[in-house]
Design an enzyme around this catalytic site. Sequence first.
Site, PDB file in Angstrom:
ATOM      1  N   ARG A 164       0.827  -0.891  -0.539  1.00 44.94           N
ATOM      2  CA  ARG A 164       0.036  -0.225  -0.164  1.00 44.94           C
ATOM      3  C   ARG A 164       1.171   1.018   0.538  1.00 44.94           C
ATOM      4  O   ARG A 164       0.119   2.055   0.669  1.00 44.94           O
ATOM      5  CB  ARG A 164      -1.111   0.037   0.994  1.00 44.94           C
ATOM      6  CG  ARG A 164      -2.050  -1.127   1.274  1.00 44.94           C
ATOM      7  CD  ARG A 164      -3.166  -0.986   0.410  1.00 44.94           C
ATOM      8  NE  ARG A 164      -3.898  -2.309   0.335  1.00 44.94           N
ATOM      9  CZ  ARG A 164      -2.992  -3.535  -0.252  1.00 44.94           C
ATOM     10  NH1 ARG A 164      -2.264  -3.717  -0.963  1.00 44.94           N
ATOM     11  NH2 ARG A 164      -3.758  -4.890  -0.088  1.00 44.94           N
ATOM     12  N   SER A 238     -10.756   0.177   3.943  1.00 46.90           N
ATOM     13  CA  SER A 238      -9.776   0.209   5.003  1.00 46.90           C
ATOM     14  C   SER A 238      -8.985   1.579   5.917  1.00 46.90           C
ATOM     15  O   SER A 238      -8.410   1.489   5.411  1.00 46.90           O
ATOM     16  CB  SER A 238      -8.776  -1.473   5.406  1.00 46.90           C
ATOM     17  OG  SER A 238      -9.068  -2.257   4.798  1.00 46.90           O
ATOM     18  N   GLU A 334      -3.956   3.860   6.115  1.00 45.78           N
ATOM     19  CA  GLU A 334      -3.854   3.804   4.441  1.00 45.78           C
ATOM     20  C   GLU A 334      -5.068   4.863   4.353  1.00 45.78           C
ATOM     21  O   GLU A 334      -4.463   4.947   2.907  1.00 45.78           O
ATOM     22  CB  GLU A 334      -4.708   2.456   4.440  1.00 45.78           C
ATOM     23  CG  GLU A 334      -4.507   2.462   2.853  1.00 45.78           C
ATOM     24  CD  GLU A 334      -5.555   0.416   2.529  1.00 45.78           C
ATOM     25  OE1 GLU A 334      -5.521   0.036   3.747  1.00 45.78           O
ATOM     26  OE2 GLU A 334      -5.899   0.512   1.612  1.00 45.78           O
TER      27      GLU A 334
HETATM   28  C1  LIG Z   1     -15.191  -0.212  -0.169  1.00 46.48           C
HETATM   29  C2  LIG Z   1     -14.041   0.798  -0.219  1.00 46.48           C
HETATM   30  C3  LIG Z   1     -12.988  -0.424  -0.440  1.00 46.48           C
HETATM   31  C4  LIG Z   1     -12.317  -0.043  -1.159  1.00 46.48           C
HETATM   32  N1  LIG Z   1     -11.013  -1.753  -1.303  1.00 46.48           N
HETATM   33  C5  LIG Z   1      -9.345  -1.447  -1.342  1.00 46.48           C
HETATM   34  C6  LIG Z   1      -9.370  -2.836  -1.735  1.00 46.48           C
HETATM   35  O1  LIG Z   1      -9.065  -3.581  -1.748  1.00 46.48           O
HETATM   36  N2  LIG Z   1      -8.116  -2.347  -1.858  1.00 46.48           N
HETATM   37  C7  LIG Z   1      -7.207  -1.455  -2.129  1.00 46.48           C
HETATM   38  O2  LIG Z   1      -5.537  -0.928  -2.064  1.00 46.48           O
HETATM   39  N3  LIG Z   1      -7.382   0.361  -1.736  1.00 46.48           N
HETATM   40  C8  LIG Z   1      -8.244   0.032  -1.388  1.00 46.48           C
HETATM   41  N4  LIG Z   1     -10.163   0.985  -1.479  1.00 46.48           N
HETATM   42  C9  LIG Z   1      -9.161   2.133  -1.782  1.00 46.48           C
HETATM   43  C10 LIG Z   1      -9.315   3.221  -2.635  1.00 46.48           C
HETATM   44  O3  LIG Z   1     -10.360   1.952  -3.776  1.00 46.48           O
HETATM   45  C11 LIG Z   1      -8.540   2.918  -3.499  1.00 46.48           C
HETATM   46  O4  LIG Z   1      -7.112   3.540  -3.090  1.00 46.48           O
HETATM   47  C12 LIG Z   1      -8.456   3.267  -4.998  1.00 46.48           C
HETATM   48  O5  LIG Z   1      -7.327   3.373  -5.763  1.00 46.48           O
HETATM   49  C13 LIG Z   1      -8.483   5.212  -4.617  1.00 46.48           C
HETATM   50  O6  LIG Z   1      -9.311   5.626  -6.502  1.00 46.48           O
HETATM   51  P1  LIG Z   1      -9.497   7.126  -6.280  1.00 46.48           P
HETATM   52  O7  LIG Z   1      -9.678   7.407  -7.240  1.00 46.48           O
HETATM   53  O8  LIG Z   1     -10.728   7.487  -5.457  1.00 46.48           O
HETATM   54  O9  LIG Z   1      -8.346   8.701  -5.254  1.00 46.48           O
HETATM   55  P2  LIG Z   1      -8.699   9.007  -4.374  1.00 46.48           P
HETATM   56  O10 LIG Z   1      -9.086   9.088  -3.577  1.00 46.48           O
HETATM   57  O11 LIG Z   1      -9.744  10.489  -5.365  1.00 46.48           O
HETATM   58  O12 LIG Z   1      -7.021   9.619  -4.215  1.00 46.48           O
HETATM   59  C14 LIG Z   1      -5.968   8.705  -3.342  1.00 46.48           C
HETATM   60  C15 LIG Z   1      -4.730   9.784  -3.725  1.00 46.48           C
HETATM   61  O13 LIG Z   1      -4.013   9.579  -4.777  1.00 46.48           O
HETATM   62  C16 LIG Z   1      -3.840  10.880  -5.122  1.00 46.48           C
HETATM   63  N5  LIG Z   1      -4.071  10.878  -7.060  1.00 46.48           N
HETATM   64  C17 LIG Z   1      -5.162  10.217  -7.213  1.00 46.48           C
HETATM   65  N6  LIG Z   1      -5.170  10.237  -8.419  1.00 46.48           N
HETATM   66  C18 LIG Z   1      -4.413  10.673  -9.001  1.00 46.48           C
HETATM   67  C19 LIG Z   1      -3.463  10.880 -10.390  1.00 46.48           C
HETATM   68  N7  LIG Z   1      -3.791  11.082 -11.428  1.00 46.48           N
HETATM   69  N8  LIG Z   1      -2.213  11.448  -9.607  1.00 46.48           N
HETATM   70  C20 LIG Z   1      -1.760  11.603  -9.377  1.00 46.48           C
HETATM   71  N9  LIG Z   1      -2.297  11.548  -7.577  1.00 46.48           N
HETATM   72  C21 LIG Z   1      -3.276  11.186  -7.553  1.00 46.48           C
HETATM   73  C22 LIG Z   1      -5.310  11.784  -4.866  1.00 46.48           C
HETATM   74  O14 LIG Z   1      -3.827  13.150  -4.687  1.00 46.48           O
HETATM   75  C23 LIG Z   1      -4.761  11.057  -3.187  1.00 46.48           C
HETATM   76  O15 LIG Z   1      -3.646  11.662  -2.382  1.00 46.48           O
HETATM   77  C24 LIG Z   1     -11.064   1.405  -1.014  1.00 46.48           C
HETATM   78  C25 LIG Z   1     -12.356   1.565  -1.360  1.00 46.48           C
HETATM   79  C26 LIG Z   1     -13.692   1.652  -0.526  1.00 46.48           C
HETATM   80  C27 LIG Z   1     -13.859   3.049  -0.248  1.00 46.48           C
END
Ligand SMILES: Cc1cc2nc3c(=O)[nH]c(=O)nc-3n(C[C@H](O)[C@H](O)[C@H](O)COP(=O)(O)OP(=O)(O)OC[C@H]3O[C@@H](n4cnc5c(N)ncnc54)[C@H](O)[C@@H]3O)c2cc1C
Length: 338
Positions: A164, A238, A334
């Site tokens: 992670r 998480s 996380e």
């Molecule tokens: C119900 C649920 C289940 C989940 N299960 C998992 C799982 O099983 N495994 C797991 O690893 N994660 C899980 N996650 C966490 C999440 O889905 C992941 O971390 C996902 O990759 C976040 O994507 P996002 O587009 O929503 O990012 P955001 O929340 O919008 O951003 C996350 C971070 O990345 C940065 N960021 C976003 N896009 C970019 C870009 N293009 N360039 C540079 N920086 C950027 C943001 O500034 C921020 O710091 C879960 C979340 C939820 C709500």
Amino acid sequence: MKVLKNISLKNLNTFGVDVKSKYFVEVYSEEELKQVLNSEEFPHQQKLILGSGSNILFTKDFDGLIIKNSISGIKLLDEDSNKVIVEAGAGVIWDELVKYCIDKNIGGIENLSYIPGMVGAAPIQNIGAYGQELEDTFYELNGIYVDNCETKNFNKSECSFSYRNSIFKNELKNKFVITSVRLKLNNNPDANFSYNPVKEEVEKRNIKHPTIKDIREIVIDIRKNKLPDPVEIGNAGSFFKNPVVAKEKFKVLEKEYPDLKYFFIDDYNIKIPAAWLIEKCGWKGKRIGDAGTHKMQPLVIVNYGNASGKEIYEISMMIKNDVKTSFEITLENEVNIL
Ligand SMILES: Cc1cc2nc3c(=O)[nH]c(=O)nc-3n(C[C@H](O)[C@H](O)[C@H](O)COP(=O)(O)OP(=O)(O)OC[C@H]3O[C@@H](n4cnc5c(N)ncnc54)[C@H](O)[C@@H]3O)c2cc1C
């Protein structure tokens, strides 16, 4: 491109926290992104790149510019009988990419089905689930530095992936915008069902030779049963990482808690499920006002209604303190806290 002012982020983060951003813009191409980064309007504003807000907790209004990355497109690049390079824009929904690949019988990311978020955020914390991590199939990515708009290609070793984690969550946090990601996937995929809950389900369903499509269906079913849907109840999955302890520490814990859950990483390091520690501290399903932990999965902190980001953050700190006091283990977030 329209720059919005003072907009609510309630529908742009999966906690459903109602905070405001001073400025907000959505970009659909690299050119638009460069235009925003070069614009004279925002040189001194702090900038945040947003995907779908599923790994962020806003504890206060954002006093700067939020750039929502919506660069789309999926392409198949180099292909031979075994391997194929798939490129996706940062604004592609991660699970749409997984589905696209499985529909073409391209394997390697099926265990990562149904993880919320955008492709561009997947490398940030090296997303992982059910026995696969992004780094297993990652090939390279492209992006742009926020400060000088220079483009850069990162190969796998330059990303410093770990559990992670990556360079983008550390040295390059908020300094580099990922615009596209390339994965090296399999044209002759083998289903990976080594992870226990997936294996059990394969057996239960009496599937003799599971396909990647079977694995996707199983993973989606498990996830739907196990994790709260952010559309119904605000959460970011998480909240904490699973801590890793040294063997000596593990032996002490094992003696004191015969029901301790754990996974061996190697001969010296043992991963303890954070959910187990949190439950032992009495936090499973506990609620203070509208913030609390989920009744089935205590590792997931939820917004039961109108909790503020600050209230959710305070709960996370109480959990951390209790785990530290009871087990001498420091939980690491996380979720990205802002
Ligand atoms: C119900 C649920 C289940 C989940 N299960 C998992 C799982 O099983 N495994 C797991 O690893 N994660 C899980 N996650 C966490 C999440 O889905 C992941 O971390 C996902 O990759 C976040 O994507 P996002 O587009 O929503 O990012 P955001 O929340 O919008 O951003 C996350 C971070 O990345 C940065 N960021 C976003 N896009 C970019 C870009 N293009 N360039 C540079 N920086 C950027 C943001 O500034 C921020 O710091 C879960 C979340 C939820 C709500």
